[in-house]
Design a protein around this motif. Sequence first.
Motif, PDB file in Angstrom:
ATOM      1  N   GLY A 250      14.699 -75.094  62.503  1.00 27.82           N
ATOM      2  CA  GLY A 250      15.113 -76.390  61.987  1.00 27.82           C
ATOM      3  C   GLY A 250      16.306 -76.321  61.052  1.00 27.82           C
ATOM      4  N   HIS A 251      16.590 -75.143  60.500  1.00 29.21           N
ATOM      5  CA  HIS A 251      17.593 -75.083  59.441  1.00 29.21           C
ATOM      6  C   HIS A 251      18.893 -74.424  59.861  1.00 29.21           C
ATOM      7  CE1 HIS A 251      14.229 -76.359  57.109  1.00 29.21           C
ATOM      8  NE2 HIS A 251      13.557 -75.269  57.430  1.00 29.21           N
ATOM      9  N   VAL A 252      18.869 -73.699  60.963  1.00 30.22           N
ATOM     10  CA  VAL A 252      20.090 -73.029  61.412  1.00 30.22           C
ATOM     11  C   VAL A 252      20.717 -73.881  62.503  1.00 30.22           C
ATOM     12  CG1 VAL A 252      21.037 -70.923  62.391  1.00 30.22           C
ATOM     13  CG2 VAL A 252      19.079 -70.813  60.874  1.00 30.22           C
ATOM     14  N   LEU A 253      22.040 -73.944  62.504  1.00 27.75           N
ATOM     15  CA  LEU A 253      22.746 -74.739  63.499  1.00 27.75           C
ATOM     16  C   LEU A 253      23.120 -73.832  64.672  1.00 27.75           C
ATOM     17  CD1 LEU A 253      23.677 -77.619  63.766  1.00 27.75           C
ATOM     18  CD2 LEU A 253      25.844 -76.950  62.732  1.00 27.75           C
ATOM     19  N   TYR A 254      22.537 -74.111  65.838  1.00 26.63           N
ATOM     20  CA  TYR A 254      22.880 -73.324  67.027  1.00 26.63           C
ATOM     21  C   TYR A 254      23.808 -74.130  67.913  1.00 26.63           C
ATOM     22  CZ  TYR A 254      18.888 -70.482  65.743  1.00 26.63           C
ATOM     23  OH  TYR A 254      18.018 -69.681  65.069  1.00 26.63           O
ATOM     24  N   SER A 255      24.731 -73.435  68.584  1.00 27.26           N
ATOM     25  CA  SER A 255      25.524 -74.123  69.599  1.00 27.26           C
ATOM     26  C   SER A 255      24.634 -74.456  70.787  1.00 27.26           C
ATOM     27  CB  SER A 255      26.700 -73.259  70.039  1.00 27.26           C
ATOM     28  OG  SER A 255      27.646 -73.199  69.004  1.00 27.26           O
ATOM     29  N   ASN A 256      25.112 -75.399  71.587  1.00 26.97           N
ATOM     30  CA  ASN A 256      24.300 -75.913  72.688  1.00 26.97           C
ATOM     31  C   ASN A 256      24.167 -74.870  73.804  1.00 26.97           C
ATOM     32  OD1 ASN A 256      23.138 -77.436  74.660  1.00 26.97           O
ATOM     33  ND2 ASN A 256      24.509 -79.178  74.421  1.00 26.97           N
ATOM     34  N   PRO A 257      22.939 -74.430  74.142  1.00 21.38           N
ATOM     35  CA  PRO A 257      22.806 -73.386  75.163  1.00 21.38           C
ATOM     36  C   PRO A 257      23.000 -73.883  76.590  1.00 21.38           C
ATOM     37  CG  PRO A 257      20.647 -74.066  74.413  1.00 21.38           C
ATOM     38  CD  PRO A 257      21.643 -74.822  73.589  1.00 21.38           C
ATOM     39  N   LEU A 258      22.881 -75.186  76.814  1.00 26.06           N
ATOM     40  CA  LEU A 258      22.854 -75.675  78.190  1.00 26.06           C
ATOM     41  C   LEU A 258      24.168 -75.445  78.939  1.00 26.06           C
ATOM     42  CD1 LEU A 258      20.993 -76.884  80.179  1.00 26.06           C
ATOM     43  CD2 LEU A 258      21.651 -79.154  79.420  1.00 26.06           C
ATOM     44  N   PRO A 259      25.351 -75.763  78.338  1.00 30.85           N
ATOM     45  CA  PRO A 259      26.595 -75.466  79.062  1.00 30.85           C
ATOM     46  C   PRO A 259      26.741 -73.981  79.373  1.00 30.85           C
ATOM     47  CG  PRO A 259      27.057 -76.881  77.207  1.00 30.85           C
ATOM     48  CD  PRO A 259      25.650 -76.471  77.078  1.00 30.85           C
ATOM     49  N   HIS A 260      26.255 -73.118  78.485  1.00 33.12           N
ATOM     50  CA  HIS A 260      26.360 -71.678  78.726  1.00 33.12           C
ATOM     51  C   HIS A 260      25.622 -71.296  80.004  1.00 33.12           C
ATOM     52  CE1 HIS A 260      26.830 -71.033  74.091  1.00 33.12           C
ATOM     53  NE2 HIS A 260      27.618 -71.968  74.567  1.00 33.12           N
TER      54      HIS A 260
ATOM     55  N   GLY B 107      30.621 -74.481  62.878  1.00 27.51           N
ATOM     56  CA  GLY B 107      29.674 -73.871  61.958  1.00 27.51           C
ATOM     57  C   GLY B 107      28.389 -73.399  62.618  1.00 27.51           C
ATOM     58  N   GLY B 108      28.280 -73.543  63.929  1.00 27.18           N
ATOM     59  CA  GLY B 108      27.069 -73.107  64.618  1.00 27.18           C
ATOM     60  C   GLY B 108      27.087 -71.614  64.889  1.00 27.18           C
ATOM     61  N   THR B 109      25.929 -71.078  65.288  1.00 28.81           N
ATOM     62  CA  THR B 109      25.859 -69.680  65.698  1.00 28.81           C
ATOM     63  C   THR B 109      25.481 -69.634  67.168  1.00 28.81           C
ATOM     64  OG1 THR B 109      23.515 -69.407  65.329  1.00 28.81           O
ATOM     65  CG2 THR B 109      24.939 -69.142  63.416  1.00 28.81           C
ATOM     66  N   PRO B 110      25.653 -68.480  67.834  1.00 25.52           N
ATOM     67  CA  PRO B 110      25.212 -68.382  69.229  1.00 25.52           C
ATOM     68  C   PRO B 110      23.733 -68.705  69.353  1.00 25.52           C
ATOM     69  CG  PRO B 110      26.549 -66.504  68.641  1.00 25.52           C
ATOM     70  CD  PRO B 110      26.325 -67.266  67.389  1.00 25.52           C
ATOM     71  N   PRO B 111      23.326 -69.301  70.464  1.00 23.82           N
ATOM     72  CA  PRO B 111      21.931 -69.749  70.588  1.00 23.82           C
ATOM     73  C   PRO B 111      20.961 -68.607  70.835  1.00 23.82           C
ATOM     74  CG  PRO B 111      23.139 -70.288  72.564  1.00 23.82           C
ATOM     75  CD  PRO B 111      24.119 -69.696  71.617  1.00 23.82           C
ATOM     76  N   ILE B 112      20.906 -67.677  69.889  1.00 25.76           N
ATOM     77  CA  ILE B 112      19.900 -66.618  69.922  1.00 25.76           C
ATOM     78  C   ILE B 112      19.086 -66.792  68.649  1.00 25.76           C
ATOM     79  CG2 ILE B 112      19.505 -64.139  69.887  1.00 25.76           C
ATOM     80  CD1 ILE B 112      22.165 -63.849  71.365  1.00 25.76           C
ATOM     81  N   LEU B 113      17.811 -67.084  68.785  1.00 26.21           N
ATOM     82  CA  LEU B 113      17.025 -67.512  67.623  1.00 26.21           C
ATOM     83  C   LEU B 113      16.915 -66.383  66.616  1.00 26.21           C
ATOM     84  CD1 LEU B 113      14.270 -69.491  69.511  1.00 26.21           C
ATOM     85  CD2 LEU B 113      16.450 -70.278  68.604  1.00 26.21           C
ATOM     86  N   LEU B 114      17.045 -66.735  65.349  1.00 29.38           N
ATOM     87  CA  LEU B 114      17.104 -65.718  64.302  1.00 29.38           C
ATOM     88  C   LEU B 114      15.716 -65.285  63.874  1.00 29.38           C
ATOM     89  CD1 LEU B 114      19.986 -67.165  62.151  1.00 29.38           C
ATOM     90  CD2 LEU B 114      20.066 -65.333  63.831  1.00 29.38           C
TER      91      LEU B 114
END
Lengths: 133, 178
Positions: free
Chosen positions: A76-86, A58-65
């Motif tokens: 705080g309200h949007v679920l981002y995938s973890n950027p560190l492994p990328h 349910g996450g989105t790509p880690p590009i802030l909306l």
Amino acid sequence: MSVDLFVSHYNYWVVIFLMMVGFYILISRGNLIKKIVGLNVFQTSVFMLYISMGKITGGTPPILLDDPHGEGEAVGHVLYSNPLPHVLILTAIVVGIATTSVGLALAVRIKEAYGTLEEDEINRVEAQTEAAE
Amino acid sequence: MLGAAGLALLRIRNLFAVVMLAGIYSLLSAGLFTVMDAVDVAFTEAAVGAGISTVLFLAALALAGHHENKPGHTPLLPMLVVVITGAALVYGTMDMPGFGDPDNPVHHHVADHYLEESPHEIGIPNVVTAVLASYRGYDTMGETTVVFAAAVGVMLLLAGGVRSRGRAGRQAGEEGDG
């Protein structure tokens, strides 16, 4: 229970399957270029392992909306995938292509020096050269 | 599909087809990365893995020929090694956290800080770029060093060819005499 385990660990098992295919190509084939292809398959499977660990359902790509200079309310309200492994895998892809290119250059030089890329034929040429000396 | 592509890579002995298939494999994995939210990784993989590396392989094939011999020995030993390693790895995954769970430990060390603070500290919306170029800038510098070293290595290997070819030619001559 076991269905749960299968669904939640499926990604690891796909990665392991691909990794083992690459490993098998690497150790069972005599042609040096084929070995490098196997190494690439192995490498890509490791990339998939990392990326699949960074995914959140349910996450989105880690590009802030939100507007970055706003107060970041969406963060705080949007679920981002973890950027560190990328980030780590971006580095790894580029380093991987660098090592691949060195390996291919070595293969080309071996072909020039020995006239073949097959491991057993190279060993035979080596043995002949030593016997001649 | 990736599994099928991998198995085909194993079977085909015409190296030209193998290289093309490796490019397709790379593109498929780029699609998979997009599905798993790693858009930056996906376009790097598509450009570097499917693009540049295919070109490099084709160049190497042009220089070194593209036929592979049949493997001379029985495949049993490598198969055994691979199966044992794979089984050990699958056993190892039993303790791994499930896929896509937001409570996994990997998501709660520095990742939270990056997501919450990078708009204030760096000021660009793409967190991956912010981390790559700023928080982990030394990594990226090391990466460019590796690429530079690799470029120098390739140039030395390929440009030193003339002298060594002479030596190989002499060796061939000696063998012909003996």
